[in-house]
Design a protein around this motif. Structure first.
Motif, PDB file in Angstrom:
ATOM      1  N   ASP A   1       0.847  -1.199   0.000  1.00 13.21           N
ATOM      2  CA  ASP A   1       0.000   0.000   0.000  1.00 13.21           C
ATOM      3  C   ASP A   1       0.878   1.243   0.000  1.00 13.21           C
ATOM      4  O   ASP A   1       1.883   1.300   0.715  1.00 13.21           O
ATOM      5  CB  ASP A   1      -0.857   0.051   1.274  1.00 13.21           C
TER       6      ASP A   1
ATOM      7  N   LYS B   1      -5.346   3.524   4.760  1.00 13.31           N
ATOM      8  CA  LYS B   1      -6.754   3.628   4.384  1.00 13.31           C
ATOM      9  C   LYS B   1      -7.611   3.664   5.635  1.00 13.31           C
ATOM     10  O   LYS B   1      -7.831   2.639   6.273  1.00 13.31           O
ATOM     11  CB  LYS B   1      -7.121   2.446   3.496  1.00 13.31           C
TER      12      LYS B   1
ATOM     13  N   GLY C   1      -4.785  -2.610   1.278  1.00 17.62           N
ATOM     14  CA  GLY C   1      -5.236  -2.681  -0.100  1.00 17.62           C
ATOM     15  C   GLY C   1      -4.915  -3.954  -0.841  1.00 17.62           C
ATOM     16  O   GLY C   1      -4.172  -4.811  -0.364  1.00 17.62           O
TER      17      GLY C   1
ATOM     18  N   CYS D   1      -9.895  -5.681   6.317  1.00 16.19           N
ATOM     19  CA  CYS D   1     -10.725  -4.515   6.608  1.00 16.19           C
ATOM     20  C   CYS D   1     -11.365  -4.677   7.984  1.00 16.19           C
ATOM     21  O   CYS D   1     -12.004  -5.698   8.255  1.00 16.19           O
ATOM     22  CB  CYS D   1     -11.791  -4.397   5.512  1.00 16.19           C
TER      23      CYS D   1
ATOM     24  N   LEU E   1     -13.630   2.900   1.729  1.00 18.64           N
ATOM     25  CA  LEU E   1     -12.406   2.089   1.878  1.00 18.64           C
ATOM     26  C   LEU E   1     -12.134   1.325   0.585  1.00 18.64           C
ATOM     27  O   LEU E   1     -10.994   1.257   0.117  1.00 18.64           O
ATOM     28  CB  LEU E   1     -12.550   1.115   3.048  1.00 18.64           C
TER      29      LEU E   1
ATOM     30  N   MET F   1     -10.594   3.504  -1.963  1.00 21.04           N
ATOM     31  CA  MET F   1      -9.179   3.761  -1.667  1.00 21.04           C
ATOM     32  C   MET F   1      -8.305   2.584  -2.095  1.00 21.04           C
ATOM     33  O   MET F   1      -7.196   2.762  -2.562  1.00 21.04           O
ATOM     34  CB  MET F   1      -8.990   3.984  -0.162  1.00 21.04           C
ATOM     35  N   ILE F   2      -8.833   1.386  -1.900  1.00 18.79           N
ATOM     36  CA  ILE F   2      -8.076   0.179  -2.268  1.00 18.79           C
ATOM     37  C   ILE F   2      -7.828   0.139  -3.777  1.00 18.79           C
ATOM     38  O   ILE F   2      -6.727  -0.149  -4.233  1.00 18.79           O
ATOM     39  CB  ILE F   2      -8.827  -1.088  -1.784  1.00 18.79           C
TER      40      ILE F   2
ATOM     41  N   ASP G   1      -5.375   2.645  -4.955  1.00 21.22           N
ATOM     42  CA  ASP G   1      -4.010   2.258  -4.580  1.00 21.22           C
ATOM     43  C   ASP G   1      -3.628   0.911  -5.199  1.00 21.22           C
ATOM     44  O   ASP G   1      -2.664   0.278  -4.784  1.00 21.22           O
ATOM     45  CB  ASP G   1      -3.914   2.190  -3.051  1.00 21.22           C
TER      46      ASP G   1
END
Lengths: 396, 396
Positions: free
Chosen positions: B148, B152, B173, B186, B260, B263-264, B267
């Motif tokens: 990553d 996150k 990620g 997560c 989230l 964001m993953i 990235d």
């Protein structure tokens, strides 16, 4: 290199008509006598116009005399105009050859969604017909190429009841057309005399171990076509759908298709290595096929092979991601003949030998699930930066 | 940047213990009061030891107080020893925290097939527990990172019956760990008071539109874990599995998980653009999801986006390859708001506007099948040469 010849009674030609800038883009396969035919097409919901037309023509049964193929334009997602153009090609070539137009089939390969420009094709077909020759095989194989780096031709001979039979296969590869699509076109011509039932059965049984057992990038094309044409000119006793003769025919067809499939993978865009994935010990053949297919398509596995990295954890992970349920503790993972995982644990004693793994031009991935007798093999290739370069350029 | 805080009653910490060379590799989430918990795990047949252990612990129901997570080693395909190590981690942290060991869960992420080295972890856990703090959130988020590029964290507050509730999500990620695997971890922590039924229902309903609706490279990991922990410290009236309070909770959870997930993808390894694939007009939601997933995973589509090439034929082809049957003539393809195909034909009048398509940081692919009300969205990213560099290096 072995001699590549057309079976008795077949003629071929290939020219540059002007769809592409320079390279050959129009080919014709023609038989002096009517051929029995079997054909398989893409299962993509989106089918190119020539595929729809050929399916329609063959639905009624009947014979085939000619196949005209253009490269450079897939004639797909081109609406009613596309179908009209495909029909014009079939009718045009039939007229020039003085055969009924339902005996002429069409294939196209190239960019999706671009309307056909028909003038060069219609003009070119006259040149194509005039150029038909028993020595036209290589020209015709060149005319169906897209991003292929080499022509794909396989020729075999065998004997049925003292009569020599020739079987010649021509294919174009799973490259991306100007980098637009993955397409496989494959035509197998033979002078064998064979029944309608037998020709269909032989084709169906050979595809599972050849064109349906390869992958380059997991993208299914809209134009895939595989045809088998037999004109009976060898004069052998009729091959029926059972028995020794059929087995011999089927075996030879399997070899021809498998060899063509191998060439297609070898010529995968940007590929540097062929990956042979073999799964055994699955509960069923279908389970084995799912696992082999998932491993063969895994981007991470392809990257590992490219980098010469025997990263067996990725193979375990992608096998498990196939949806097939198995006991990971029983799984055995063998890369280029060296076992990396067995009986629930990593085999660390071999690490010193691993320097050679995934370094060759052909690499082997074997997964034994030790849970049954299901087996399957899939041919794949690595992925390289060149694949990305080829397929990210602006084209439309 | 918004402030990131832990919900009431939660502490966290993250340290470098020595699994990785330099970066943080061990994290702890701890609640002073016992938490209700809901969890979802990878559907990969090959599951990491901590996943198997956590599933077992949660099968009996009960409460959770702590989750300890290490990065750098996935503890997967490590046989009985791996399970022993996962249990040692759970017991070790439970002992230090003076809680029953079944109230401590473990997650791992990193290389597959490598035995755990336990000494740095066991030593590290004491430091981890000593360092627990209400301000430890960022450290903990850093400790679960692999390749990553950024942490996150998503934090939301909302009110139930006049009481403020905090919900904080932390994820790592879908990058490849030293480039070994794709993993999503997560953890969503909240101080809401919520019933066991409601917490499970809320988690299940949020995953379909968040973590199950993203893809980086189509490879499914062996360690995926998503957990929702609620300790009730906000003192709100109990949220039950129906009604306004539940809807509010569910909606906030959906936003946290969706953010989230976004964001993953942003990235994703080597990714430069986020691709939003939206399919509508399918006969069913499941059909829409299949089409969206196939388009989102297509290598050719990813390459086209990378190259800024609005090559819509590839989108048509991959939609058709999904196995879903539809009428290609009714299909509409819209890229970044511009229609390229509609009512059976290419829309050529817009070609002059296409220079901007696929050029932004976020790109949109919309497919309308005009055949029903089924809809689905999937987030994806482009593929670059960097992905291949990252994942082809020798690591094991």
């Amino acid at each position: 290199m072995k001699e590549h010849i057309l079976p008795k009674g077949f003629l071929a030609s290939g020219i540059h008509c002007g769809i592409k800038k320079k390279r050959k883009d129009l080919s014709l396969f023609y038989s002096e006598k009517a051929c029995k035919v079997a054909a398989l097409f893409t299962r993509n919901t989106v089918k190119a116009a020539p595929v729809l037309l050929a399916r329609e023509q063959l639905k009624k049964g009947g014979y085939v005399r000619a196949v005209v193929v253009n490269s450079g334009n897939a004639n797909c997602m081109t609406g009613r105009g596309g179908m009209r153009d495909a029909k014009r090609m079939a009718r045009g070539v039939a007229k020039l050859l003085c055969i009924p137009h339902r005996e002429a089939l069409v294939s196209s390969t190239g960019i999706i969604g671009k309307p056909m420009v028909m003038k060069p094709i219609m003009d070119g077909m006259a040149v194509l017909v005039a150029g038909l020759s028993t020595r036209g095989l290589i020209d015709a194989a060149e005319g169906i190429m897209t991003t292929d780096r080499f022509t794909k031709i396989v020729c075999r001979t065998f004997t049925v009841g003292g009569k020599k039979i020739i079987m010649t296969g021509i294919a174009k590869g799973a490259g991306m057309v100007k980098p637009d699509m993955a397409t496989v076109l494959c035509y197998i011509l033979t002078d064998a005399s064979i029944s309608q039932e037998a020709i269909k059965r032989a084709l169906s049984s050979s595809i599972d171990v050849s064109l349906n057992a390869i992958t380059v990038d997991g993208d299914m094309s809209t134009n895939d076509t595989m045809m088998l044409l037999a004109n009976g000119e060898a004069g052998n006793r009729l091959i029926r759908e059972k028995g020794k003769d059929f087995e011999l025919f089927r075996k030879n067809l399997e070899i021809v298709s498998r060899d063509l499939a191998g060439m297609i993978v070898r010529d995968g865009e940007g590929a540097s290595k062929v990956i042979k994935v073999r799964v055994k010990g699955a509960r069923t053949g279908s389970d084995a096929k799912k696992v082999a297919g998932t491993v063969a398509n895994s981007l991470l596995v392809k990257c590992a092979v490219l980098g010469g990295d025997p990263n067996w954890g990725r193979i375990a992970s992608s096998a498990g991601a196939s949806g097939v349920v198995f006991d990971p503790g029983k799984m055995q993972i063998i890369l280029d003949g060296i076992t990396f995982f067995k009986r629930g644990r990593a085999v660390s004693s071999v690490t010193r030998k691993t320097a050679s793994v995934f370094k060759g031009r052909d690499v082997r991935i074997e997964v034994d699930l030790h849970s049954g007798k299901g087996e399957a093999s899939v041919l794949s290739c690595d992925i390289s930066k060149k694949y990305i370069t080829l397929n990210s350029h602006y084209t439309t």
